[in-house]
Design a protein around this motif. Structure first.
Motif, PDB file in Angstrom:
ATOM      1  N   ALA A  55       0.824  -1.212   0.000  1.00 36.62           N
ATOM      2  CA  ALA A  55       0.000   0.000   0.000  1.00 36.62           C
ATOM      3  C   ALA A  55       0.854   1.256   0.000  1.00 36.62           C
ATOM      4  N   LEU A  56       1.926   1.255   0.781  1.00 36.96           N
ATOM      5  CA  LEU A  56       2.772   2.440   0.888  1.00 36.96           C
ATOM      6  C   LEU A  56       3.582   2.685  -0.375  1.00 36.96           C
ATOM      7  N   SER A  57       3.844   1.636  -1.140  1.00 36.65           N
ATOM      8  CA  SER A  57       4.620   1.803  -2.375  1.00 36.65           C
ATOM      9  C   SER A  57       3.734   2.006  -3.601  1.00 36.65           C
ATOM     10  N   SER A  58       2.410   1.885  -3.409  1.00 34.31           N
ATOM     11  CA  SER A  58       1.488   1.992  -4.536  1.00 34.31           C
ATOM     12  C   SER A  58       1.171   3.451  -4.866  1.00 34.31           C
ATOM     13  N   SER A  59       1.013   3.715  -6.159  1.00 32.07           N
ATOM     14  CA  SER A  59       0.540   5.035  -6.593  1.00 32.07           C
ATOM     15  C   SER A  59      -0.879   4.947  -7.153  1.00 32.07           C
ATOM     16  N   GLU A  61      -4.983   4.737  -7.340  1.00 35.45           N
ATOM     17  CA  GLU A  61      -6.026   5.473  -6.630  1.00 35.45           C
ATOM     18  C   GLU A  61      -6.777   4.567  -5.664  1.00 35.45           C
ATOM     19  N   VAL A  62      -6.946   3.282  -6.015  1.00 38.60           N
ATOM     20  CA  VAL A  62      -7.628   2.327  -5.135  1.00 38.60           C
ATOM     21  C   VAL A  62      -6.581   1.499  -4.407  1.00 38.60           C
ATOM     22  N   THR A  87      -7.271   8.947  -2.681  1.00 43.54           N
ATOM     23  CA  THR A  87      -7.149   7.506  -2.432  1.00 43.54           C
ATOM     24  C   THR A  87      -8.490   6.937  -1.994  1.00 43.54           C
ATOM     25  N   LEU A  88      -8.888   5.839  -2.614  1.00 44.26           N
ATOM     26  CA  LEU A  88     -10.025   5.058  -2.128  1.00 44.26           C
ATOM     27  C   LEU A  88      -9.448   3.885  -1.355  1.00 44.26           C
ATOM     28  N   LEU A  89      -9.603   3.909  -0.042  1.00 42.04           N
ATOM     29  CA  LEU A  89      -9.044   2.881   0.831  1.00 42.04           C
ATOM     30  C   LEU A  89     -10.137   1.873   1.154  1.00 42.04           C
ATOM     31  N   THR A  90      -9.940   0.632   0.737  1.00 39.97           N
ATOM     32  CA  THR A  90     -10.977  -0.388   0.896  1.00 39.97           C
ATOM     33  C   THR A  90     -10.366  -1.673   1.431  1.00 39.97           C
ATOM     34  N   GLY A  91     -11.224  -2.677   1.665  1.00 34.78           N
ATOM     35  CA  GLY A  91     -10.759  -3.958   2.195  1.00 34.78           C
ATOM     36  C   GLY A  91     -11.770  -5.047   1.948  1.00 34.78           C
ATOM     37  N   GLN A 126     -13.075   7.373   1.001  1.00 35.85           N
ATOM     38  CA  GLN A 126     -12.500   8.233  -0.036  1.00 35.85           C
ATOM     39  C   GLN A 126     -11.721   9.329   0.680  1.00 35.85           C
ATOM     40  N   ILE A 127     -10.419   9.373   0.434  1.00 37.32           N
ATOM     41  CA  ILE A 127      -9.539  10.288   1.159  1.00 37.32           C
ATOM     42  C   ILE A 127      -8.867  11.236   0.177  1.00 37.32           C
TER      43      ILE A 127
END
Length: 417
Positions: A55-59, A61-62, A87-91, A126-127
């Protein structure tokens, strides 16, 4: 994967190397992303740590963190201050049932722009990352210490730092102290006194440094359980388990295992970074033990299963956070311990297991509810009776090498389906 686990070997001892603490690793990964001067050694090889790194290395949007609750909480704060990034943070489906309102409302109070896209109070989020100008917030303290830790780490990156006022009884204080200690290792001024936490801006954290992550104490709990339960096997010679790498002075709240399992006849001894567990042969087991686990709830499942196998009763309190974990851990314990023949009662915040003389039922299939700790907490009972563990691969969330390490100790395993 349905796994049959049993133990018929003549030995139950050996040396085990456990990777870094998941709790420390995930905090340090966030701090490394905020202050890129840090190099990390002995990081956790858990799914959760890998999800955090990805997650930290990803660019993208989701960002999907699957079942990783720690990642959801820490990343919510982290992404809220990434200026110009949406960023759309989901799980997973279960993650979308785990509440986030308290943390999100605190961040919104600081000026963060976060919205719930489906159900109010729950992920996905959605952040819209932005600079936060406010530097003071009040937070309910009795739900999850990870909300507090998320704000503390983020606060070190704010221009004016952050003051957090805690409302109510504070949950899992050792985890807050862990975050505090890690900030101090980066020369970030931070204090935690009474109901107030003050984090100063991390302006001195640019100095390059290497940090070695201590091995995970919650993972050590399963070996404490194995040693405790070995009392019922009457091995011809006493066996010891040595695990590395650990510190006598630990940041982890689960290091309370040393004193807790002393009450069940397990002796802990250190030599350098190696911790050796052995059985006190002359020890007389108590009829019941009473423990407040508010500061170390993640080891509740292990302790309850140890007591079941030993015929010792237990009354465990301070467990309210277990309702919002990977599963409702209290209800899951009630279901599975009952199947094994135990007499157990749970409420929303405690657990009572009655002492019993009868052996546990054998060849019972243990449901794991997508919860790594359910699989690992029950596995040591195979020292006494054969068990079947559903979805045994779930252990990869925190301890991918678990089943391999159990083989070292003489546990036989057979994949059934």
């Amino acid at each position: 994967m349905l796994l049959k686990v049993h133990h018929t070997a003549a030995h139950c001892g050996g040396d085990i190397q456990i990777t870094g603490s998941k709790s420390e690793t995930n905090r340090l990964l966030i701090l490394q992303a905020l202050f890129d001067s840090i190099t990390l050694k002995n990081v956790s090889n858990s799914d959760d740590a890998q999800v955090m790194q990805k997650a930290l290395s990803s660019s993208d949007e989701v960002v999907d963190i699957h079942h990783a609750g720690t990642a959801m909480r820490f990343l919510t704060a982290y992404f809220s201050i990434q200026e110009g990034r949406d960023t759309l943070l989901t799980g997973s489906a279960r993650m979308q049932e785990r509440p986030m309102a308290i943390l999100v409302e605190a961040l919104q109070e600081l000026g963060a722009q976060i919205t719930f896209t489906h159900n109010e109070g729950y992920p996905p989020l959605q952040i819209k990352g932005k600079a936060l100008q406010r530097d003071e917030v009040t937070l309910k303290a009795n739900v999850s210490s990870q909300y507090i830790s998320a704000l503390m780490m983020m606060g070190a990156k704010l221009d004016n730092g952050l003051t957090v006022h805690l409302d109510g009884k504070i949950t899992s204080v050792p985890y807050i102290n862990m975050t505090l200690a890690l900030l101090h290792q980066l020369d970030i001024e931070a204090t935690f006194e009474g109901q107030k936490i003050v984090i100063k801006p991390g302006r001195n954290s640019a100095v390059a440094r290497e940090i070695t992550v201590e091995s995970d104490w919650s993972s050590a709990s399963y070996f404490y359980s194995i040693v405790a339960l070995s009392r019922k096997r009457n091995f011809n010679t006493p066996h010891t388990i040595t695990i590395a790498s650990y510190k006598e002075s630990s940041l982890q709240g689960d290091a309370a295992l040393r004193e807790i399992y002393k009450q069940l006849g397990v002796v802990s001894s250190f030599a350098g970074d190696k911790l050796t567990l052995s059985l006190n042969q002359d020890f007389e087991l108590p009829e019941t033990i009473t423990l407040d686990l508010a500061n170390s709830p993640d080891i509740a499942q292990t302790i309850a299963v140890s007591c079941l196998g030993l015929g010792v009763g237990c009354h465990l309190t301070g467990l309210h956070t277990l309702k919002i974990k990977e599963t409702d851990r209290l209800e899951a314990l009630r279901e599975e311990i009952t199947k094994l023949g135990g007499s157990i009662m749970v409420t929303n915040q405690d657990l009572t297991l009655l002492p019993q003389k009868a052996a546990v039922n054998e060849n019972i299939t243990i449901a794991t509810y997508h919860d790594h700790r359910m699989a690992m907490a029950f596995a040591p009972l195979a020292l006494q009776v054969p068990l079947l563990i559903e979805d045994a691969g779930v252990v990869s969330k925190s301890y991918p090498d678990f089943w391999t390490d159990l083989e070292v100790l003489g546990f036989g395993q057979e994949i059934i389906g």
